[in-house]
Design an enzyme around this catalytic site. Structure first.
Site, PDB file in Angstrom:
ATOM      1  N   ASP A   8     -20.284 -19.632 -64.939  1.00 60.73           N
ATOM      2  CA  ASP A   8     -21.925 -19.745 -64.813  1.00 60.73           C
ATOM      3  C   ASP A   8     -22.275 -20.289 -63.441  1.00 60.73           C
ATOM      4  OD1 ASP A   8     -21.799 -18.595 -67.363  1.00 60.73           O
ATOM      5  OD2 ASP A   8     -21.547 -20.326 -68.272  1.00 60.73           O
ATOM      6  N   LYS A  56     -22.838 -16.312 -59.835  1.00 66.87           N
ATOM      7  CA  LYS A  56     -21.978 -15.570 -59.116  1.00 66.87           C
ATOM      8  C   LYS A  56     -22.883 -14.219 -59.332  1.00 66.87           C
ATOM      9  CE  LYS A  56     -18.882 -15.601 -62.373  1.00 66.87           C
ATOM     10  NZ  LYS A  56     -19.187 -16.711 -63.032  1.00 66.87           N
ATOM     11  N   GLN A 106     -16.239 -14.924 -65.250  1.00 67.86           N
ATOM     12  CA  GLN A 106     -15.525 -16.248 -65.795  1.00 67.86           C
ATOM     13  C   GLN A 106     -15.330 -17.024 -64.336  1.00 67.86           C
ATOM     14  OE1 GLN A 106     -13.964 -13.309 -67.614  1.00 67.86           O
ATOM     15  NE2 GLN A 106     -15.927 -13.782 -68.580  1.00 67.86           N
ATOM     16  N   GLY A 157     -21.866 -13.494 -68.615  1.00 66.81           N
ATOM     17  CA  GLY A 157     -23.237 -13.434 -68.722  1.00 66.81           C
ATOM     18  C   GLY A 157     -23.964 -13.708 -67.190  1.00 66.81           C
ATOM     19  N   HIS A 158     -24.180 -12.696 -66.733  1.00 66.25           N
ATOM     20  CA  HIS A 158     -24.764 -12.810 -65.188  1.00 66.25           C
ATOM     21  C   HIS A 158     -26.387 -12.599 -65.000  1.00 66.25           C
ATOM     22  CE1 HIS A 158     -20.381 -12.011 -63.625  1.00 66.25           C
ATOM     23  NE2 HIS A 158     -20.341 -12.891 -64.670  1.00 66.25           N
TER      24      HIS A 158
HETATM   25  P1  GDP Z   1     -22.931 -16.442 -63.474  1.00 64.43           P
HETATM   26  O1  GDP Z   1     -22.146 -16.334 -64.964  1.00 64.43           O
HETATM   27  O2  GDP Z   1     -21.895 -17.149 -62.622  1.00 64.43           O
HETATM   28  O3  GDP Z   1     -23.445 -15.325 -63.052  1.00 64.43           O
HETATM   29  O4  GDP Z   1     -24.023 -17.461 -63.634  1.00 64.43           O
HETATM   30  P2  GDP Z   1     -25.239 -17.389 -64.953  1.00 64.43           P
HETATM   31  O5  GDP Z   1     -26.134 -16.344 -64.726  1.00 64.43           O
HETATM   32  O6  GDP Z   1     -24.506 -17.302 -66.468  1.00 64.43           O
HETATM   33  O7  GDP Z   1     -25.827 -18.843 -64.784  1.00 64.43           O
HETATM   34  C1  GDP Z   1     -26.603 -19.229 -63.734  1.00 64.43           C
HETATM   35  C2  GDP Z   1     -27.954 -19.810 -63.764  1.00 64.43           C
HETATM   36  O8  GDP Z   1     -28.368 -20.272 -62.897  1.00 64.43           O
HETATM   37  C3  GDP Z   1     -28.807 -18.544 -64.183  1.00 64.43           C
HETATM   38  O9  GDP Z   1     -29.878 -18.778 -65.016  1.00 64.43           O
HETATM   39  C4  GDP Z   1     -29.422 -18.140 -62.811  1.00 64.43           C
HETATM   40  O10 GDP Z   1     -30.594 -17.721 -62.928  1.00 64.43           O
HETATM   41  C5  GDP Z   1     -29.539 -19.709 -62.172  1.00 64.43           C
HETATM   42  N1  GDP Z   1     -29.355 -20.044 -60.989  1.00 64.43           N
HETATM   43  C6  GDP Z   1     -28.255 -19.490 -59.989  1.00 64.43           C
HETATM   44  N2  GDP Z   1     -28.562 -19.995 -58.738  1.00 64.43           N
HETATM   45  C7  GDP Z   1     -29.360 -20.942 -58.931  1.00 64.43           C
HETATM   46  C8  GDP Z   1     -29.667 -21.804 -58.069  1.00 64.43           C
HETATM   47  O11 GDP Z   1     -29.336 -22.160 -56.948  1.00 64.43           O
HETATM   48  N3  GDP Z   1     -30.848 -22.846 -58.493  1.00 64.43           N
HETATM   49  C9  GDP Z   1     -31.265 -22.683 -59.844  1.00 64.43           C
HETATM   50  N4  GDP Z   1     -32.118 -23.808 -60.021  1.00 64.43           N
HETATM   51  N5  GDP Z   1     -30.768 -21.694 -60.804  1.00 64.43           N
HETATM   52  C10 GDP Z   1     -29.637 -20.726 -60.410  1.00 64.43           C
HETATM   53  P1  IMO Z   2     -19.245 -15.715 -66.691  1.00 65.96           P
HETATM   54  O1  IMO Z   2     -18.915 -14.498 -66.063  1.00 65.96           O
HETATM   55  C1  IMO Z   2     -18.789 -19.525 -69.043  1.00 65.96           C
HETATM   56  C2  IMO Z   2     -15.522 -19.242 -72.073  1.00 65.96           C
HETATM   57  C3  IMO Z   2     -15.959 -19.325 -73.549  1.00 65.96           C
HETATM   58  C4  IMO Z   2     -14.866 -20.057 -74.112  1.00 65.96           C
HETATM   59  C5  IMO Z   2     -13.872 -19.372 -73.449  1.00 65.96           C
HETATM   60  C6  IMO Z   2     -12.989 -18.355 -74.155  1.00 65.96           C
HETATM   61  O2  IMO Z   2     -20.771 -15.507 -67.215  1.00 65.96           O
HETATM   62  O3  IMO Z   2     -19.286 -16.896 -65.642  1.00 65.96           O
HETATM   63  P2  IMO Z   2     -13.613 -15.897 -74.674  1.00 65.96           P
HETATM   64  O4  IMO Z   2     -14.825 -15.263 -75.256  1.00 65.96           O
HETATM   65  O5  IMO Z   2     -13.688 -15.203 -73.295  1.00 65.96           O
HETATM   66  O6  IMO Z   2     -12.377 -15.418 -75.324  1.00 65.96           O
HETATM   67  O7  IMO Z   2     -14.071 -17.455 -74.681  1.00 65.96           O
HETATM   68  O8  IMO Z   2     -14.326 -18.763 -72.127  1.00 65.96           O
HETATM   69  N1  IMO Z   2     -16.234 -18.145 -71.214  1.00 65.96           N
HETATM   70  C7  IMO Z   2     -17.015 -18.509 -70.576  1.00 65.96           C
HETATM   71  N2  IMO Z   2     -17.650 -19.585 -69.985  1.00 65.96           N
HETATM   72  N3  IMO Z   2     -18.942 -18.303 -68.407  1.00 65.96           N
HETATM   73  C8  IMO Z   2     -18.411 -17.232 -68.695  1.00 65.96           C
HETATM   74  O9  IMO Z   2     -18.533 -16.223 -67.974  1.00 65.96           O
HETATM   75  C9  IMO Z   2     -17.355 -17.344 -69.707  1.00 65.96           C
HETATM   76  N4  IMO Z   2     -16.582 -16.172 -70.474  1.00 65.96           N
HETATM   77  C10 IMO Z   2     -15.843 -16.933 -71.223  1.00 65.96           C
HETATM   78  O10 IMO Z   2     -17.151 -20.250 -73.690  1.00 65.96           O
HETATM   79  O11 IMO Z   2     -14.877 -21.572 -73.922  1.00 65.96           O
HETATM   80 MG    MG Z   3     -22.471 -16.571 -66.739  1.00 63.67          MG
END
Ligand code: GDP
Ligand code: IMO
Ligand code: MG
Length: 408
Positions: free
Chosen positions: A12, A15, A198, A39-40
């Site tokens: 999270d 990416k 991840q 979840g991206h």
């Molecule tokens: P990922 O799994 O690495 O793709 O990240 P996620 O989408 O799960 O979580 C990142 C969250 O932060 C999302 O809600 C993005 O819209 C938000 N986000 C990404 N970059 C920035 C940033 O520079 N500032 C802020 N405030 N939010 C960001």
């Molecule tokens: P992105 O790509 C954050 C965590 C789960 C749990 C552990 C194992 O959005 O960064 P699983 O269902 O994979 O067997 O769960 O890994 N986890 C993540 N945490 N971002 C993710 O993906 C994750 N994918 C799995 O919360 O702790």
């Molecule tokens: Mg994510």
């Protein structure tokens, strides 16, 4: 050029936002590990795209995306996601490809995942998407690959209920399935972006085992999971947040303590720190430089991408974890032992906040001096340069300090 973008923390890191930003210059975007546990998020104007299986490059018109060999693919989740994308105006037809060597996630894997969690003495807090089960079946040589759908002998050997479930997907998937090494060879010389899922500390081998996911989320996963050799990778970018978050259980040395609950609430609400896949509130903490330095080392990260810097806009002071105190000693090498990590207390250093919004900053030198000092400290500690700074979730809120497209 082959550019890898990975998570340098516990997932999270942003990416999705960064891959979407970089996709402007890419021809093909590859996902190489994980599954619908990821979840991206990509935000454009009023529309928020939440991607779980489909690579983030899909939002850019005409980009080809491929779900790689190292992934575990839940076909039901995939078509649900593609339908949602179509509903959001994304024309994905003829540009989503799937590696025939990738493994499938069956509905019963999800059930086993949830049941196993209930029985675990130390629950991991999985996403319940059947990911660990799919990778376990793969390692046990009992998995089902996409290619096996079209292999009559293999298909006939599966349980009747699995065959019945999979049958409609044979036709639905057919037009997208490719031999990925051949596909990669055919696109050699084009700009290929590898999107990690991840993060390093959730990697099966390098992460905080057993509190990890089951795929290869490290940079090496980009080659193992896409059918190219390691020498083909030109550059590796590691994405990290200005602070740390973690979803699910497991050690988190720099996690905010009770006395930091105000700070945690601020970060959670300003940074919208809730899981994209499960909606769970993310655990939050100080930036952990011990962990980040480890991520730089094990992935040979060429350049860092700092995200969420704007979340600190209103803070008086910013603390960062520079060592762990364990049994009265300071350690700066990220330990393997979960007990040691659980015992570790963060040793922190404080920096001045900048107390003004930075979301509209276009150039690195225009960032407040306090922000640049914070970044300089991170670079010195990790011995890695920060190439990109993200100051908001929108695509344009991205400051490029050193082009990711030049070879260092
Ligand atoms: P990922 O799994 O690495 O793709 O990240 P996620 O989408 O799960 O979580 C990142 C969250 O932060 C999302 O809600 C993005 O819209 C938000 N986000 C990404 N970059 C920035 C940033 O520079 N500032 C802020 N405030 N939010 C960001
Ligand atoms: P992105 O790509 C954050 C965590 C789960 C749990 C552990 C194992 O959005 O960064 P699983 O269902 O994979 O067997 O769960 O890994 N986890 C993540 N945490 N971002 C993710 O993906 C994750 N994918 C799995 O919360 O702790
Ligand atoms: Mg994510």
């Amino acid at each position: 050029m082959n550019l890898v973008v990975i998570g340098a923390q516990w997932g999270d890191e942003g990416k999705g936002k960064i891959v979407d930003f970089l996709a402007e210059r890419a021809d093909v975007i590859v996902r190489y590990s994980g599954g619908a546990n990821a979840g991206h998020t990509i935000v454009h104007g009023d529309i928020t795209y939440k991607l779980h299986l489909v690579p983030s490059g899909i939002i850019y018109p005409d980009r080809k995306v491929i779900l790689g060999i190292g992934m575990v693919i839940d076909p039901q989740a995939l078509f649900g996601e593609l339908d949602t994308l179509a509903g959001q105006g994304i024309d994905w037809k003829d540009r989503v490809f799937i590696a025939d060597r990738a493994h499938l996630v069956l509905p019963r894997y999800r059930e086993i995942d949830l049941e196993t969690e209930k029985k675990r003495r130390r629950p991991i807090g999985t996403t319940g998407r059947g990911i660990g089960v799919a990778y376990a079946m793969k390692s046990a040589r009992d998995g089902i690959r996409i290619a096996d759908l079209y292999d009559e002998e293999a298909f006939a050997s599966y349980l009747p209920e699995d065959r019945e479930y999979l049958l409609p997907y044979k036709d639905k998937l057919r037009g997208m399935v490719v031999d990925m090494p051949v596909f990669m060879h055919r696109h050699e010389g084009q700009v290929i972006l590898f999107e990690g899922a991840q993060g390093t500390l959730l990697d099966l081998d390098l992460g905080t085992y057993p509190f990890v996911s089951s795929g290869m989320s490290c940079a090496a996963g980009a080659v193992a999971g896409s059918g190219i050799g390691p020498r083909k990778i030109d550059k590796i970018l590691g994405v990290f947040k200005a602070y740390s978050t973690r979803v699910g259980n497991g050690p988190f040395p720099s996690e905010f303590r009770k006395e930091d609950s105000e700070l945690e609430n601020t970060i959670r609400s300003v940074g919208r720190e809730y899981g994209v896949t499960t909606g769970r509130p993310r655990r939050c903490g100080y930036l952990d430089l011990v962990a980040l330095k480890y991520a730089c080392l094990v992935n040979s990260i060429d350049g860092l991408v700092l995200t969420h810097l704007d979340v600190y806009d209103q803070m008086d002071a910013i603390q960062v974890c520079t060592a762990y105190e364990v049994d009265g000693k300071h350690i700066t090498d990220f330990p393997a032992s979960i007990s040691v990590l659980n015992k570790a207390k963060p040793v922190t250093q404080s920096f001045h906040g900048w107390k003004k919004p930075i979301g509209n900053t276009a150039f690195f030198d225009e960032l407040p001096v306090q922000a640049r000092e914070y970044i300089a400290f991170i670079e010195e500690f990790t011995k890695t340069q920060v190439d990109i700074v993200s100051v908001g979730y929108e695509r344009r809120k991205t400051i490029v300090r050193r082009s990711p497209w030049t070879l260092s």
